[in-house]
Design a protein around this motif. Structure first.
Motif, PDB file in Angstrom:
ATOM      1  N   LEU A  74       0.837  -1.207   0.000  1.00 24.56           N
ATOM      2  CA  LEU A  74       0.000   0.000   0.000  1.00 24.56           C
ATOM      3  C   LEU A  74       0.867   1.250   0.000  1.00 24.56           C
ATOM      4  CD1 LEU A  74      -2.893  -0.646   2.571  1.00 24.56           C
ATOM      5  CD2 LEU A  74      -3.156   0.169   0.222  1.00 24.56           C
ATOM      6  N   ALA A  75       1.852   1.268   0.883  1.00 17.62           N
ATOM      7  CA  ALA A  75       2.696   2.452   1.007  1.00 17.62           C
ATOM      8  C   ALA A  75       3.504   2.694  -0.262  1.00 17.62           C
ATOM      9  CB  ALA A  75       3.630   2.288   2.210  1.00 17.62           C
ATOM     10  N   GLU A  76       3.961   1.625  -0.879  1.00 19.73           N
ATOM     11  CA  GLU A  76       4.760   1.796  -2.097  1.00 19.73           C
ATOM     12  C   GLU A  76       3.894   2.325  -3.234  1.00 19.73           C
ATOM     13  OE1 GLU A  76       7.575  -1.221  -2.863  1.00 19.73           O
ATOM     14  OE2 GLU A  76       7.801  -0.699  -4.980  1.00 19.73           O
ATOM     15  N   GLN A  77       2.688   1.841  -3.320  1.00 23.10           N
ATOM     16  CA  GLN A  77       1.792   2.350  -4.358  1.00 23.10           C
ATOM     17  C   GLN A  77       1.397   3.789  -4.072  1.00 23.10           C
ATOM     18  OE1 GLN A  77      -1.290  -0.123  -5.911  1.00 23.10           O
ATOM     19  NE2 GLN A  77      -0.217  -2.026  -5.417  1.00 23.10           N
ATOM     20  N   ALA A  78       1.302   4.130  -2.785  1.00 20.50           N
ATOM     21  CA  ALA A  78       1.022   5.523  -2.429  1.00 20.50           C
ATOM     22  C   ALA A  78       2.180   6.424  -2.836  1.00 20.50           C
ATOM     23  CB  ALA A  78       0.773   5.630  -0.925  1.00 20.50           C
TER      24      ALA A  78
END
Lengths: 101, 293
Positions: free
Chosen positions: A57-61
């Motif tokens: 999630l954080a990487e896609q954010a």
């Protein structure tokens, strides 16, 4: 969007479970500007699950595809697992249990 | 099936003891059209690792089309243990293993009965079981074991299921508590095994014991993944959980291929790292974790 993890269980071990949870929530997350992940009541999070769910999630954010996940009420071992995933993916640590530089 | 040859295997009194690796339960195809007779009559003690190896032995050989006849243990305490850990549930048709009726089932020491995982959804069900286990067993002094226990089972089961679900038997998990302050768990699979898996990326790792040791280091197996997505960290996280926990001691023993690797944890430090090589090759990977407060 507010995600209360304990609604889905209190122990999260499998990498694939993290992948499926992200897939289940993705449509809703994409259409929101904020994302809060509340870990109150969660006993344990494996690093594998943390990486496949929160880390991804954080990487896609970071790529601008999703809102950045705000992690709250995570016990120290859980926050550590999340931070380790962030660190491996080159994302800044969060929370009071940030890994040492 | 017409049996042209019966191959006899026997367990000794100490075969199931924690210091042993279950070497007598050989996961290697017997000659065609033979059948196996496993004599457990002398078995004096059984721990989770032997329990898993025993069930994997039955499932593995049955899946290969080999009949297996098991002579049950004479010891009533061993019979009771096997019964309460559910060794004989849903046995394959080619396996004949009848345990005598056991009337006393004290289950207070059982953390996880023998649990077989063949699908990723069953992995989710394992999480539900773990949640119940923690609620029922980890309080007071034992609370310090909660995180390393969950991390051990979770990370190792994730590995085992990932590598073992394509195999004939899947993955196995069991956990047992002794005297309230010591617990032992075992996780295993009959998949590709650590050494062969690592050699796909690191062909220079010809020593199986050293290959397992490499797998416990950060970033080794993660490097093989083009997406660099943090895979291959299970043993690292397990070690960290054990050193972080306020427990008095712990140990990890791993057997895969011809390699064995073990280490101890005391007061937050790792000791006695020991890779070795054995003449007896096993299919898959078998892990025993012991934790004490």
């Amino acid at each position: 969007m507010y995600v209360y993890l304990a609604d889905r269980g209190r122990v999260f071990s499998m990498r694939d479970r993290g992948r499926r949870l992200l897939a289940d929530l993705r449509d809703e997350i994409e259409h929101d500007d904020e994302l809060v992940l509340d870990f109150e009541g969660v006993i344990s999070l494996s690093h594998s699950f943390a990486d496949e769910f929160v880390g991804e999630l954080a990487e896609q954010a970071a790529r601008g595809k999703l809102p950045h996940p705000e992690v709250i009420n995570a016990a120290a071992p859980i926050q550590k697992a999340i931070n380790r995933s962030f660190r491996a993916r080159g994302i800044a640590d969060t929370g009071e249990h940030a890994l040492p530089a | 099936m017409a049996a042209s040859e019966q191959i006899a295997l026997s367990a000794t009194q100490r075969s199931g003891h924690g210091t042993r690796w279950g070497e007598d339960l050989i996961l290697r195809p017997p000659p065609p059209e033979s059948r196996l007779r496993l004599d457990l009559s002398k078995l004096g003690f059984v721990e989770p690792l032997y329990l898993l190896r025993l069930r994997a032995f039955l499932d593995w050989h049955s899946a290969k089309g080999t009949e297996v006849l098991v002579v049950p243990p004479r010891s009533t305490s061993v019979q009771a243990y096997l019964a309460r850990m559910k060794i004989a549930e849903a046995l394959p048709e080619l396996c004949n293993f009848e345990l005598p009726e056991v009337t006393a089932h004290d289950r207070s020491d059982v953390l996880l009965e023998l649990t077989r995982l063949k699908s990723l959804i069953e992995g989710d069900q394992l999480d539900d079981l773990l949640q119940e286990v923690v609620g029922a067993h980890f309080e007071g002094d034992s609370a310090a074991l909660t995180q390393p226990f969950l991390m051990a089972v979770g990370e190792m089961a994730d590995n085992a299921l990932s590598h073992g679900r394509g195999a004939d038997t899947g993955a196995y998990v069991a956990a047992q508590r002794y005297e309230k302050k010591r617990l032992v768990m075992a996780i295993g699979d009959t998949g590709v095994g650590i050494p062969d898996h690592l050699r796909e990326q690191f062909p220079h790792l010809t020593n199986d014991g050293e290959a397992i040791e490499e797998a416990t280091k950060e970033g080794v197996t993660a490097a093989r993944n083009e997406n660099r997505n943090h895979r291959g960290m299970g043993y690292v996280h397990l070690t960290e959980a054990m050193t972080d926990a306020k427990m008095s001691s712990g140990s990890v023993r791993i057997w895969s291929g011809c390699g064995r690797y073990q280490f101890s944890v005391r007061n937050g430090q790792v000791f006695d790292r020991e890779p070795s090589v054995t003449n007896e090759r096993t299919a898959g990977t078998w892990v025993r974790v012991e934790l004490s407060v």
